[in-house]
Motif scaffolding. Structure first.
Motif, short mmCIF file in Angstrom:
data_model
loop_
_atom_site.label_atom_id
_atom_site.label_comp_id
_atom_site.label_asym_id
_atom_site.label_seq_id
_atom_site.Cartn_x
_atom_site.Cartn_y
_atom_site.Cartn_z
N HIS A 15 -34.21 33.85 -86.61
CA HIS A 15 -32.78 33.61 -86.46
C HIS A 15 -32.08 34.23 -87.66
O HIS A 15 -32.64 34.30 -88.73
N PHE A 16 -30.84 34.67 -87.45
CA PHE A 16 -30.09 35.24 -88.56
C PHE A 16 -28.63 34.84 -88.42
O PHE A 16 -28.17 34.46 -87.35
N GLU A 17 -27.93 34.91 -89.54
CA GLU A 17 -26.53 34.53 -89.56
C GLU A 17 -25.67 35.63 -88.95
O GLU A 17 -25.79 36.79 -89.31
N ASP A 18 -24.84 35.25 -88.00
CA ASP A 18 -23.91 36.20 -87.41
C ASP A 18 -22.68 35.44 -86.95
O ASP A 18 -22.75 34.25 -86.65
N GLU A 19 -21.54 36.12 -86.92
CA GLU A 19 -20.31 35.47 -86.51
C GLU A 19 -20.31 35.13 -85.04
O GLU A 19 -19.73 34.14 -84.61
N LYS A 20 -20.95 35.95 -84.23
CA LYS A 20 -21.03 35.67 -82.81
C LYS A 20 -22.50 35.57 -82.40
O LYS A 20 -23.38 35.98 -83.14
N VAL A 21 -22.72 35.03 -81.23
CA VAL A 21 -24.09 34.87 -80.74
C VAL A 21 -24.63 36.23 -80.33
O VAL A 21 -24.03 36.92 -79.51
N THR A 22 -25.74 36.60 -80.93
CA THR A 22 -26.33 37.91 -80.69
C THR A 22 -27.81 37.76 -80.43
O THR A 22 -28.47 36.92 -81.05
N VAL A 23 -28.33 38.54 -79.51
CA VAL A 23 -29.77 38.56 -79.27
C VAL A 23 -30.28 39.97 -79.53
O VAL A 23 -29.80 40.93 -78.93
N LEU A 24 -31.21 40.07 -80.45
CA LEU A 24 -31.84 41.35 -80.72
C LEU A 24 -33.27 41.29 -80.22
O LEU A 24 -33.93 40.26 -80.30
N TYR A 25 -33.74 42.42 -79.70
CA TYR A 25 -35.11 42.47 -79.21
C TYR A 25 -35.99 43.21 -80.20
O TYR A 25 -35.66 44.30 -80.65
N GLY A 26 -37.11 42.58 -80.54
CA GLY A 26 -38.06 43.17 -81.45
C GLY A 26 -39.45 42.97 -80.91
O GLY A 26 -39.66 42.84 -79.72
N GLN A 27 -40.41 42.94 -81.83
CA GLN A 27 -41.80 42.75 -81.43
C GLN A 27 -42.40 41.72 -82.36
O GLN A 27 -42.36 41.87 -83.58
N CYS A 28 -42.96 40.66 -81.79
CA CYS A 28 -43.54 39.62 -82.62
C CYS A 28 -44.97 39.99 -83.01
O CYS A 28 -45.59 40.86 -82.41
#
Length: 37
Positions: A15-28
């Protein structure tokens, strides 16, 4: 609040701080995502 999710298994990575709700796709690192296409 931003969320980073795995694009393969859809698990929440971080999770990261952002002003709006954002979903980023990465690789776990808990699953071998690159082996599954």
């Amino acid at each position: 609040m931003g969320t980073i999710v795995c694009q393969t298994c859809n698990a929440t990575i971080d999770h990261f701080e952002d002003e709006k709700v954002t979903v980023l796709y990465g690789q776990c690192c808990t699953c071998d995502c690159e082996d599954e296409e």
